[in-house]
Design a protein around this motif. Sequence first.
Motif, PDB file in Angstrom:
ATOM      1  N   MET A 148       0.852  -0.931   0.373  1.00  0.00           N
ATOM      2  CA  MET A 148       0.063   0.185  -0.444  1.00  0.00           C
ATOM      3  C   MET A 148       1.138   1.297  -0.027  1.00  0.00           C
ATOM      4  N   SER A 149       0.385   2.262  -0.710  1.00  0.00           N
ATOM      5  CA  SER A 149       1.577   3.199  -0.908  1.00  0.00           C
ATOM      6  C   SER A 149       1.201   3.989   0.118  1.00  0.00           C
ATOM      7  N   PRO A 150       1.515   4.905   0.862  1.00  0.00           N
ATOM      8  CA  PRO A 150       1.877   6.249   1.690  1.00  0.00           C
ATOM      9  C   PRO A 150       0.630   7.082   1.690  1.00  0.00           C
ATOM     10  N   ARG A 151      -0.819   7.139   0.895  1.00  0.00           N
ATOM     11  CA  ARG A 151      -1.498   8.329  -0.151  1.00  0.00           C
ATOM     12  C   ARG A 151      -2.356   7.036   0.912  1.00  0.00           C
ATOM     13  N   LEU A 152      -2.800   5.618   0.533  1.00  0.00           N
ATOM     14  CA  LEU A 152      -3.865   5.432   0.985  1.00  0.00           C
ATOM     15  C   LEU A 152      -4.069   5.425   2.640  1.00  0.00           C
ATOM     16  N   LEU A 153      -2.223   4.539   2.720  1.00  0.00           N
ATOM     17  CA  LEU A 153      -2.205   4.263   4.397  1.00  0.00           C
ATOM     18  C   LEU A 153      -3.490   5.594   4.859  1.00  0.00           C
ATOM     19  N   ALA A 154      -2.963   7.271   4.100  1.00  0.00           N
ATOM     20  CA  ALA A 154      -2.814   8.377   5.054  1.00  0.00           C
ATOM     21  C   ALA A 154      -4.757   8.319   4.890  1.00  0.00           C
ATOM     22  N   LEU A 155      -4.802   8.438   3.558  1.00  0.00           N
ATOM     23  CA  LEU A 155      -6.645   8.519   3.428  1.00  0.00           C
ATOM     24  C   LEU A 155      -7.609   8.032   4.121  1.00  0.00           C
ATOM     25  N   VAL A 156      -7.286   6.688   4.537  1.00  0.00           N
ATOM     26  CA  VAL A 156      -7.875   5.203   4.392  1.00  0.00           C
ATOM     27  C   VAL A 156      -8.595   5.428   5.491  1.00  0.00           C
ATOM     28  N   PRO A 157      -7.937   5.810   7.064  1.00  0.00           N
ATOM     29  CA  PRO A 157      -8.239   5.656   8.234  1.00  0.00           C
ATOM     30  C   PRO A 157      -8.900   6.946   8.351  1.00  0.00           C
ATOM     31  N   SER A 158      -8.326   8.322   7.566  1.00  0.00           N
ATOM     32  CA  SER A 158      -9.142   9.656   8.005  1.00  0.00           C
ATOM     33  C   SER A 158     -10.260   9.906   7.221  1.00  0.00           C
ATOM     34  N   ALA A 159     -10.988   8.947   5.602  1.00  0.00           N
ATOM     35  CA  ALA A 159     -11.825   8.196   5.842  1.00  0.00           C
ATOM     36  C   ALA A 159     -13.284   7.655   6.715  1.00  0.00           C
ATOM     37  N   VAL A 160     -12.025   6.731   7.072  1.00  0.00           N
ATOM     38  CA  VAL A 160     -13.569   5.480   8.069  1.00  0.00           C
ATOM     39  C   VAL A 160     -13.493   6.418   9.120  1.00  0.00           C
ATOM     40  N   ALA A 161     -12.904   7.349   9.904  1.00  0.00           N
ATOM     41  CA  ALA A 161     -12.973   8.384  11.254  1.00  0.00           C
ATOM     42  C   ALA A 161     -14.115   9.465  10.250  1.00  0.00           C
ATOM     43  N   LEU A 162     -14.189   9.604   9.058  1.00  0.00           N
ATOM     44  CA  LEU A 162     -15.042  10.752   8.636  1.00  0.00           C
ATOM     45  C   LEU A 162     -16.333   9.782   8.731  1.00  0.00           C
ATOM     46  N   ASN A 163     -16.229   8.497   8.578  1.00  0.00           N
ATOM     47  CA  ASN A 163     -17.819   7.470   8.336  1.00  0.00           C
ATOM     48  C   ASN A 163     -18.186   7.766   9.590  1.00  0.00           C
ATOM     49  N   LEU A 164     -17.537   7.479  10.840  1.00  0.00           N
ATOM     50  CA  LEU A 164     -18.000   7.724  11.652  1.00  0.00           C
ATOM     51  C   LEU A 164     -17.886   8.994  12.180  1.00  0.00           C
ATOM     52  N   ALA A 165     -17.493   9.873  12.294  1.00  0.00           N
ATOM     53  CA  ALA A 165     -17.818  11.326  12.711  1.00  0.00           C
ATOM     54  C   ALA A 165     -19.223  11.288  11.616  1.00  0.00           C
ATOM     55  N   ILE A 166     -19.616  12.092  10.860  1.00  0.00           N
ATOM     56  CA  ILE A 166     -20.700  12.260  10.082  1.00  0.00           C
ATOM     57  C   ILE A 166     -21.671  11.653  11.349  1.00  0.00           C
ATOM     58  N   GLY A 167     -21.691  10.121  11.065  1.00  0.00           N
ATOM     59  CA  GLY A 167     -22.805   9.017  12.138  1.00  0.00           C
ATOM     60  C   GLY A 167     -23.243   9.805  13.663  1.00  0.00           C
ATOM     61  N   PHE A 168     -21.956  10.765  14.052  1.00  0.00           N
ATOM     62  CA  PHE A 168     -21.841  10.772  15.422  1.00  0.00           C
ATOM     63  C   PHE A 168     -22.942  12.835  14.809  1.00  0.00           C
ATOM     64  N   VAL A 169     -22.521  13.720  13.969  1.00  0.00           N
ATOM     65  CA  VAL A 169     -23.044  14.538  13.394  1.00  0.00           C
ATOM     66  C   VAL A 169     -24.706  13.869  12.905  1.00  0.00           C
ATOM     67  N   VAL A 170     -25.283  13.328  11.821  1.00  0.00           N
ATOM     68  CA  VAL A 170     -26.667  12.660  12.086  1.00  0.00           C
ATOM     69  C   VAL A 170     -27.301  12.070  13.321  1.00  0.00           C
ATOM     70  N   ASN A 171     -26.553  11.692  14.491  1.00  0.00           N
ATOM     71  CA  ASN A 171     -27.695  11.118  15.676  1.00  0.00           C
ATOM     72  C   ASN A 171     -27.972  12.351  16.444  1.00  0.00           C
ATOM     73  N   GLN A 172     -26.482  13.143  16.169  1.00  0.00           N
ATOM     74  CA  GLN A 172     -27.471  15.485  17.215  1.00  0.00           C
ATOM     75  C   GLN A 172     -27.684  15.548  16.266  1.00  0.00           C
ATOM     76  N   LEU A 173     -28.163  15.869  14.672  1.00  0.00           N
ATOM     77  CA  LEU A 173     -29.188  15.970  14.678  1.00  0.00           C
ATOM     78  C   LEU A 173     -30.791  15.653  14.603  1.00  0.00           C
ATOM     79  N   GLY A 174     -30.617  14.088  14.949  1.00  0.00           N
ATOM     80  CA  GLY A 174     -31.457  13.491  15.509  1.00  0.00           C
ATOM     81  C   GLY A 174     -32.362  13.156  13.918  1.00  0.00           C
ATOM     82  N   LEU A 175     -31.440  12.468  12.839  1.00  0.00           N
ATOM     83  CA  LEU A 175     -32.024  11.907  11.242  1.00  0.00           C
ATOM     84  C   LEU A 175     -31.896  10.558  12.085  1.00  0.00           C
TER      85      LEU A 175
END
Lengths: 189, 243, 286
Positions: free
Chosen positions: A1-28
Amino acid sequence: MSPRLLALVPSAVALNLAIGFVVNQLGLPLYLDTVGTVLASALAGPVAGVLTGIVSQTVRSLYEGFIWFPFVAVQVLIAILAGLAAMRGGFRSLPRSLGWGLLVGALAGALSAAISWFVFTGVTATGVTAVTLLLTHLGLTKPQAVTVSSLGTDLLDKTIVFLLAGAVLRALPERALGRYPWARRALCR
Amino acid sequence: MTRRAGLAARAHPFTLFAVVAGVAALAFLVPAPAGPIALYALVASLALVTGNARAAGRAALVCLPLWVLLALLHGVGGGFDPRSITVSRAGLAAAAAQGARLGAVATASLVLFAAFDPSRFLDAVAARGWSFHAAYLVVATLQAAPRFRRRAAAILEAQRARGLRAGGGIAGRVRSLLPLTAPLVLGMLTEADERAMALEIRGLGARVPRTALDPPPDRAGDRIARWTTGGLVAAGIAWRVLA
Amino acid sequence: MNGADGALAFHGVTLRYPGTDTPALAGVSVSIRAGEVTWLYGALGAGCTSFLLAAAGLAPAHTGGELGGSVRALGFDPRDPAGRAALAGRIGFVTAVPASQLSGVAATVREEVAFAPANLGWPVTRIESATASALGRLGVAHLADRDPAHLSGGELQRVVIASMLALGPALWLMDEPASALDRAGRDGLVSLLVEEAAQGAAVVLASEDADTMLAAADRMLVLEHGRVVLDGAPDVLLAGGEIWERAGGSTTIASLARRAGGLAGPVPALAAPYPLTVADGVARWS
């Protein structure tokens, strides 16, 4: 795996989890926990998306118990389809994002229903199961109820995910897009 | 990071994953409903005696709504008229079996997470020569997740302060997602770009086996636990095939 | 290793980022020698960061865009995969934002500093001694067991520099590395860079802090619109008028002398060459 992929994937996963948090906060009544997966596929190709999907489900399983891990197959399917959408300029405009969102929602819903029924005997996330329960009391058989509730939930959820991902991609500055050749194809630029 | 105490924390990281995978496989292999119920009882008891009562309690809380829904879906039939409601013993047994499966897997995996030490896991992977990159993705995500969550909370607060109306109907709340998501995504891309450069410079893409700094010991007890788990799963598969 | 070109050589280097009309680097040709501290100076957007990214092989690989001309770092082409493999662990790259340079997986400062040597497959004993030495030289040995996520900006910047120092790089490329450091931290960094250069490393550092860099740098390159417009000894360039007119570059005392000269009219004591340090000013005006 390239360093670009190794850096992008954890951020994208954290985005999945963070948006889950926002959706929860908005009560959607939605998950939107695949926005990072779809964006990773659209920005860096389906391999990035598939890795994001697998790691997302693994990390969520670590937090919440591995009971929902079989749904990793849905994340992988969405990542592959988002890669396909990117190859075909599926994020170029709102109608295109809508079309791809509906298609991905239908296929992801069908796969979710199959996993829900065969692995979990119909009970999955609380909200979806409540709909399933309501439908069985309205006279549908259990497999029918599971299919309808999964399809309905995923159609709505994935359509909003694709609309959101498309809007974000179209709003990205040119310099950011320049780092991701896949994003140019996704937007036909 | 402080080293966690307890049997699970002293176990080799791969032993914990093997036991969770074994419990998940056995939950579906043993004859229902007695098998899964007995398995859940065993896993929960082991969690309690090894000092993991909190993890077992959390697992029960995660499963509680699912147990109720399972009982309603499989055990209770009929329409909305209370007089038409029927209770099925077979359905309740099926619900109990499925509920016990979920309980066993959730308990085992939350004990694993309570004992999970990212540094030991990375060193265990490096020592075996397995994919350090795959392990890196999981551990880096565990570190990134709270950071992104804090960022999401800050963006939500800032946008509300600027007058974002995130209340009202569903359509309004869905529309408010874009001004919340766009800064998160831009932050994600900036962080990913800068981190990628740092990782490149720091040799993460080097084509040499990574050194394990302090690999966890793989004791005889670990190997026995893994082989026993493997043996039980094999026996379960054999029983299924023969029966 | 260095040949006639020095530790770092640019020949007609042009770098253009996607979506921009103006190049970030426009025909830069320069040779950086080992054993020297070279100071890059320029206003925001002058090309200093791009210079460092191109030297490390990070631009255009990570930034997108196109790079023309030739770059040789320690005798290798950093754009070429074989060159990048040969350069692994030999370049120390530090930016102004320490948090984004962390490994993302270390639970302690010691693990953070050991991350790169472990990736390069060094034996454990070598990693341990290099880590201890780097932590000691940066004055952060007492933080070894702390979680990097809980450090202050200044502490984190020292840890990031220590994590590069552990590799023993032959070429340092630093972009405003002192931005999060206090006065003592900046002085410590200057001493470290001078020591590294004395031991044979080439040090290239972009900074706007003329007071600090005057004491450390052997050579100054002034960039403007992606071109090197001035190249010389820092004390000579800073004492003259051209750097002030082009890029506003000056030490605090020289700025004071210029402004006082502007207010007082043609007074010989306030004319160029300007004093660069407090000691120079005292000697000249007392």
